[in-house]
Design an enzyme around this catalytic site. Structure first.
Site, PDB file in Angstrom:
ATOM      1  N   SER A  75      41.906  36.424  45.502  1.00  0.00           N
ATOM      2  CA  SER A  75      41.067  36.162  44.335  1.00  0.00           C
ATOM      3  C   SER A  75      41.557  34.948  43.546  1.00  0.00           C
ATOM      4  CB  SER A  75      41.003  37.426  43.477  1.00  0.00           C
ATOM      5  OG  SER A  75      40.017  37.336  42.488  1.00  0.00           O
TER       6      SER A  75
ATOM      7  N   ASP B 122      42.865  21.316  48.016  1.00  0.00           N
ATOM      8  CA  ASP B 122      41.740  20.375  48.114  1.00  0.00           C
ATOM      9  C   ASP B 122      41.959  19.115  47.291  1.00  0.00           C
ATOM     10  OD1 ASP B 122      40.542  22.139  49.794  1.00  0.00           O
ATOM     11  OD2 ASP B 122      38.745  22.480  48.580  1.00  0.00           O
TER      12      ASP B 122
ATOM     13  N   LYS C 144      39.178  36.933  49.244  1.00  0.00           N
ATOM     14  CA  LYS C 144      38.250  37.498  48.271  1.00  0.00           C
ATOM     15  C   LYS C 144      37.668  36.356  47.442  1.00  0.00           C
ATOM     16  CE  LYS C 144      37.624  40.650  44.366  1.00  0.00           C
ATOM     17  NZ  LYS C 144      37.145  39.659  43.381  1.00  0.00           N
TER      18      LYS C 144
END
Length: 402
Positions: A302, A313, A327
C-alpha cells in the site's frame, strides 16, 4: 432500539422522492397517512427495502431463539459490503469503527499483526508490527492464518478473525498458520499486549550511513521521519537507507508528505476512479539531497509501495530486496451518525510512470533474497541480513561516485 422506527422513517424519506415531471412510469404506494408516487426505479428500491423488513420480521418473530434486530441489520449491512468480493470494502459497527481508527491513531490491545485477504480467499499476514507479541512469537510475513483459538478462519471471515485476535492485554490467543516450505501447520500461543505504534526508528551506521526504518504510516510518521532526517544530517551522514520491509502501509497523505521531503519536483502518485478521473500528488523543489537506497520485500504494501514506486520512477534512489505485496487500491471512510462506518474502495493508484501494481507489486532494482534459514529468524542479525548488506554496498558506491 436503534432501528425500531425504520418503517416510519422510511415512509417519511419516500415523500422526498416525489418528482414533478415524468421520466418513466409512476406507481402510487400507499403509506400510513397517505400515498406517495414513486418512479419505477424508486419502486424497485422500495420493494427490496420491504423485503429486508419482512426478513427481519420473520426472524424476530419465528426464529428458534430470541433475535436482536440490531444484529440482523448489522448483518445485512455487512453482507451488502461483502457482496462486492473486495476485502477492503467493509461495513463496521461502532466498536469496529473505533478499533479501526485506533489502529492508525493510537494504541490498542492485541497481538500486532497486519493481515489481508488474498486472491485465494486466505488470510495472509502482511507483516507483524515491529516489537509486537506476534513478532516475538515468530509469526512471519506471508504466513497463512487458518485458525484462531482452534476455530477455522478464511478471507471471508477477515473482520471476525481480526476481532478474535484482539482482546484485553495479558490474555492469551492461539493462532495457527501454514508457512511455505513447512509441511505441518504451526501454532503460536500469544499473550496479547498493548500495541504501541512507534513507527520510526533511526541510527547512524558505520561509514557515515544513516538508517531509517518505517514500520507503518500513521498520523505522526511524517513528522517523526522529518525529525529523523534532521538528526542524521546533523551527524553528517553521507547517504541514507530507508527500510520499508514488512511495512503494511497506512495513511496516504502521510506517505505523500514523506515522499515530498525525499523527491525533487515531480509526480509522487496519481489515483484514477471509476469515471477515469485522475488526481495527482506532486512534490516541490525540496529534496533529500543525499544518496538513497530503499529496502522492500513482500510485506511492503500500500503506502509503502506508493513511496517506493515514486522513488524508483523519479530516479531518486535504488530499491533493493524482493517484490512488494501488490496493493494498489485506495479506500475512504464514511462515518454514520450512529458511530458505525463504511470503508470502501474508490480508486486505484498508479506510480508516476503509470504502473498499476494491484496484484502485481513493484520489482526492486536489485533483487536480493534472504537465505531461507535467515528468513525464519525472529530477530535477524545485521551480519546475516543479506538485503541490508547489499543496500550498504550499493549506497557506498553511490556515495563514492559523488
Amino acid at each position: 432500539m436503534r432501528y425500531k422506527n425504520f418503517i416510519k422513517d422510511f415512509a417519511l424519506v419516500l415523500v422526498g422522492f416525489v418528482v414533478a415531471f415524468a421520466l418513466i412510469s409512476f406507481i402510487p404506494v400507499p403509506l400510513p397517512g397517505g400515498s406517495v408516487v414513486l418512479s419505477g426505479k424508486q419502486y424497485d428500491d422500495f420493494k427490496e427495502f420491504m423485503k429486508l423488513l419482512q426478513i427481519k420480521s420473520i426472524l424476530t418473530q419465528r426464529y428458534l431463539t430470541e433475535v436482536d434486530p440490531d444484529t440482523l441489520y448489522d448483518g445485512a449491512f455487512k453482507g451488502m459490503a461483502a457482496s462486492l468480493n473486495d476485502p477492503y470494502t467493509v461495513y463496521m459497527t461502532e466498536k469496529e469503527y473505533q478499533d479501526f481508527m485506533t489502529e492508525t491513531t493510537g494504541n490498542y490491545a492485541g497481538i500486532g499483526l497486519v493481515v489481508s485477504a488474498d486472491e485465494n480467499g486466505n488470510i495472509r499476514v502482511v507483516s507483524p508490527i515491529k516489537g509486537s507479541p506476534a513478532e516475538a512469537a515468530g509469526v512471519k510475513a506471508s504466513d497463512i492464518i487458518i485458525a484462531v483459538d482452534d476455530k477455522p478462519v478464511s478471507g471471508k471471515d477477515l473482520d471476525a478473525a481480526v476481532a478474535m485476535m484482539k482482546g484485553p492485554a495479558g490474555t492469551m490467543v492461539k493462532v495457527t498458520v501454514t508457512r511455505e516450505g513447512v509441511d505441518q501447520p504451526i501454532s503460536f500461543n500469544i499473550k496479547r499486549d498493548i500495541i504501541k505504534l512507534e513507527t520510526v526508528s533511526y541510527e547512524k551506521l558505520e561509514d557515515d550511513i544513516g538508517y531509517i526504518r518505517l514500520t507503518m504510516f500513521d498520523e505522526h510518521t511524517d513528522e517523526d521521519f522529518s525529525n529523523a532526517v534532521k538528526k542524521l544530517k546533523s551527524q553528517n551522514v553521507k547517504g541514507i537507507i530507508i527500510d520499508l520491509r514488512d511495512n503494511p502501509g497506512g495513511l496516504l497523505d502521510v506517505c505523500v508528505n514523506i515522499a515530498d521531503e525525499i523527491l525533487p519536483k515531480g509526480t509522487i502518485v496519481y489515483t484514477e476512479d471509476r469515471n477515469g478521473k485522475r488526481e495527482y500528488s506532486y512534490s516541490d523543489d525540496r529534496s533529500l539531497g543525499l544518496p538513497l537506497v530503499v529496502l522492500v520485500n513482500g510485506g511492503s504494501a500500500s503506502a509503502s509501495e506508493i513511496l517506493s514506486g515514486a522513488i524508483k520512477d523519479n530516479g531518486a534512489g535504488t530499491l533493493v530486496g524482493t517484490k512488494t505485496f501488490g496493493k494498489g487500491l485506495v479506500q475512504t471512510m464514511y462515518k454514520f451518525d450512529d458511530g458505525s462506518g463504511l470503508k470502501y474502495t474508490i480508486a486505484k493508484y498508479y506510480t508516476p510512470k503509470g504502473t498499476d501494481i494491484q496484484g502485481k507489486g513493484i520489482a526492486p532494482d536489485i533483487v536480493v533474497e534472504l537465505p531461507k534459514e535467515v528468513a525464519q529468524m525472529t530477530d535477524i542479525p545485521r551480519d546475516k541480513d543479506t538485503q541490508l548488506q547489499k543496500a550498504i554496498e550499493v549506497l557506498k558506491q553511490k556515495m563514492g561516485s559523488r
